[in-house]
Design a protein around this motif. Structure first.
Motif, short mmCIF file in Angstrom:
data_model
loop_
_atom_site.label_atom_id
_atom_site.label_comp_id
_atom_site.label_asym_id
_atom_site.label_seq_id
_atom_site.Cartn_x
_atom_site.Cartn_y
_atom_site.Cartn_z
N UNK A 33 -27.92 32.19 -14.20
CA UNK A 33 -26.51 32.25 -13.82
C UNK A 33 -25.66 33.06 -14.80
N UNK A 34 -26.24 33.59 -15.84
CA UNK A 34 -25.43 34.26 -16.84
C UNK A 34 -24.79 33.23 -17.75
N UNK A 35 -23.65 33.58 -18.37
CA UNK A 35 -23.00 32.64 -19.28
C UNK A 35 -21.57 32.36 -18.86
N UNK A 36 -21.19 31.10 -18.96
CA UNK A 36 -19.82 30.62 -18.74
C UNK A 36 -19.20 31.16 -17.44
N UNK A 37 -17.93 30.98 -17.30
CA UNK A 37 -17.21 31.48 -16.14
C UNK A 37 -17.37 30.59 -14.92
N UNK A 38 -16.52 30.84 -13.91
CA UNK A 38 -16.49 30.00 -12.72
C UNK A 38 -17.83 30.01 -11.98
N UNK A 39 -18.47 31.16 -11.91
CA UNK A 39 -19.71 31.25 -11.14
C UNK A 39 -20.90 30.64 -11.85
N UNK A 40 -20.76 30.31 -13.12
CA UNK A 40 -21.83 29.62 -13.83
C UNK A 40 -21.78 28.12 -13.57
N UNK A 41 -20.63 27.67 -13.05
CA UNK A 41 -20.46 26.23 -12.80
C UNK A 41 -21.04 25.86 -11.44
N UNK A 42 -21.18 24.57 -11.22
CA UNK A 42 -21.67 24.10 -9.93
C UNK A 42 -20.47 23.91 -8.98
N UNK A 43 -20.74 23.99 -7.67
CA UNK A 43 -19.70 23.75 -6.67
C UNK A 43 -18.74 24.90 -6.49
N UNK A 44 -19.18 26.14 -6.71
CA UNK A 44 -18.30 27.30 -6.59
C UNK A 44 -18.34 27.81 -5.15
N UNK A 45 -17.17 27.99 -4.54
CA UNK A 45 -17.08 28.57 -3.21
C UNK A 45 -15.95 29.58 -3.22
N UNK A 46 -16.29 30.86 -3.44
CA UNK A 46 -15.23 31.87 -3.56
C UNK A 46 -15.45 33.01 -2.57
N UNK A 47 -15.94 32.68 -1.36
CA UNK A 47 -16.11 33.70 -0.34
C UNK A 47 -14.74 34.24 0.08
N UNK A 48 -14.55 35.54 0.00
CA UNK A 48 -13.29 36.15 0.40
C UNK A 48 -12.24 36.15 -0.70
#
Length: 158
Positions: A33-48
């Protein structure tokens, strides 16, 4: 050969990568997942999501609507009906109705009825009982000695 001796071709299937199982696995620690940031966390839904900018699907205007009262006819040309007659799938003595066209395989589903269109040539005298018919179709049918009866409660010839 026995059932327990059957194997797949070599290289046909690979073992799945088990992420997050220690640094020695090559996919440990952050699990790809790389390091840190929103996309490294669980439960991310950022479609669009466009980083706070108004997303494209909200910038574009809404258009159109669905008309629940619209009618969707099976459009059948006279040439197709003549083909069915020549193949012996339609009876020339019986009236041509939606049921007859369904049985002959000319139309696949009933929808809101049948509209006869004037493309092609009709050589046989036929009696039609349909929802709608174009002016050219009515002229061609009556020219061949046939008749068109529009079913009650339906739209007139268009």
């Amino acid at each position: 050969m026995k059932l327990n001796e059957i194997t797949d071709n070599p290289g046909a299937s690979k073992n799945r990568m088990r992420v997050g199982r220690g640094i020695g696995s090559g996919k440990g620690k952050t699990g790809g997942r790389g390091v840190k940031g929103q996309k490294a966390r669980t439960g991310v839904a950022i479609k669009g999501f466009e980083g706070g900018q108004m997303p494209l699907h909200r910038r574009l205007p809404k258009r159109g609507f669905y008309n629940p009262f619209s009618t969707h006819y099976n459009e059948v040309n006279l040439g197709r009906i003549q083909q069915a007659l020549d193949a012996g799938k339609l009876d020339a003595n019986a009236p041509v109705t939606i049921e007859a066209l369904l049985a002959a395989g000319v139309v696949t589903r009933p929808r809101d009825g049948v509209k006869i269109l004037g493309q092609g040539e009709l050589k046989t005298k036929l009696a039609f009982e349909v929802s709608a018919a174009s002016k050219s179709a009515v002229a061609a049918i009556e020219g061949a000695g046939g008749s068109v009866k529009l079913l009650a409660g339906e739209t007139p010839a268009q």
